[in-house]
Write a protein that holds these residues in place. Structure first.
Motif, mmCIF file in Angstrom:
data_model
loop_
_atom_site.group_PDB
_atom_site.id
_atom_site.type_symbol
_atom_site.label_atom_id
_atom_site.label_comp_id
_atom_site.label_asym_id
_atom_site.label_seq_id
_atom_site.Cartn_x
_atom_site.Cartn_y
_atom_site.Cartn_z
ATOM 1 N N SER A 1 49.061 42.133 34.239
ATOM 2 C CA SER A 1 47.975 42.023 35.217
ATOM 3 C C SER A 1 48.163 42.956 36.412
ATOM 4 O O SER A 1 47.202 43.247 37.118
ATOM 5 C CB SER A 1 47.837 40.573 35.695
ATOM 6 N N PHE A 2 49.377 43.443 36.648
ATOM 7 C CA PHE A 2 49.600 44.375 37.750
ATOM 8 C C PHE A 2 49.198 45.812 37.400
ATOM 9 O O PHE A 2 49.214 46.677 38.266
ATOM 10 C CB PHE A 2 51.068 44.348 38.199
ATOM 11 N N LYS B 1 42.886 48.014 40.044
ATOM 12 C CA LYS B 1 43.005 46.907 40.996
ATOM 13 C C LYS B 1 44.178 46.010 40.614
ATOM 14 O O LYS B 1 44.116 44.791 40.763
ATOM 15 C CB LYS B 1 41.712 46.117 41.029
ATOM 16 N N GLY B 2 45.234 46.611 40.129
ATOM 17 C CA GLY B 2 46.369 45.869 39.612
ATOM 18 C C GLY B 2 47.065 44.986 40.631
ATOM 19 O O GLY B 2 47.496 43.885 40.306
ATOM 20 N N MET B 3 47.195 45.456 41.853
ATOM 21 C CA MET B 3 47.907 44.665 42.852
ATOM 22 C C MET B 3 47.165 43.371 43.158
ATOM 23 O O MET B 3 47.752 42.296 43.198
ATOM 24 C CB MET B 3 48.116 45.478 44.133
ATOM 25 N N GLN B 4 45.858 43.457 43.349
ATOM 26 C CA GLN B 4 45.067 42.258 43.652
ATOM 27 C C GLN B 4 45.062 41.290 42.465
ATOM 28 O O GLN B 4 45.277 40.092 42.642
ATOM 29 C CB GLN B 4 43.626 42.637 44.005
ATOM 30 N N GLY C 1 47.185 41.188 39.947
ATOM 31 C CA GLY C 1 48.537 40.717 39.701
ATOM 32 C C GLY C 1 48.943 39.595 40.643
ATOM 33 O O GLY C 1 49.543 38.604 40.219
ATOM 34 N N GLN C 2 48.612 39.738 41.917
ATOM 35 C CA GLN C 2 48.925 38.690 42.880
ATOM 36 C C GLN C 2 48.142 37.417 42.582
ATOM 37 O O GLN C 2 48.677 36.308 42.692
ATOM 38 C CB GLN C 2 48.643 39.177 44.305
#
Length: 93
Positions: free
Chosen positions: A58-59, A63-66, A68-69
């Motif tokens: 998911s990271f 927009k992986g950071m959003q 992933g978090q």
């Protein structure tokens, strides 16, 4: 879902071929065979591995950071009742 049930049944069948006599652990503990303990450990390890892969994947992307978090937080919240349910089943009565 069906493949997961088939996998658990196949693993249980494979482990039952290696049966040993169960030992009494005492009045305050469950009399659990080693097959059941290995099955639970294996299934929970496989479950945690797939959650970890899901978080890692998911990271990726734009927009992986959003994402992933969000997925990591969602699984962290999900693991609280899941851990309580598994722990309550495994505790002595």
């Amino acid at each position: 879902f069906a493949s997961g049930i088939l996998f658990i049944l196949a693993t249980k069948q494979a482990l039952s071929g290696w049966s040993e006599e169960q030992e009494e652990l005492g009045p305050d503990t469950l009399n659990v065979g080693w097959e059941k303990m290995i099955l639970i450990m294996f299934v929970m390890t496989l479950h945690s591995l797939t959650e970890g892969v899901g978080i890692g994947v998911s990271f990726g992307g734009i927009k992986g950071m959003q994402l992933g978090q969000f997925i990591a937080l969602s699984l962290a919240v999900h693991n609280i009742p899941e851990g309580l349910a598994v722990g309550l089943v495994l505790t002595s009565r």
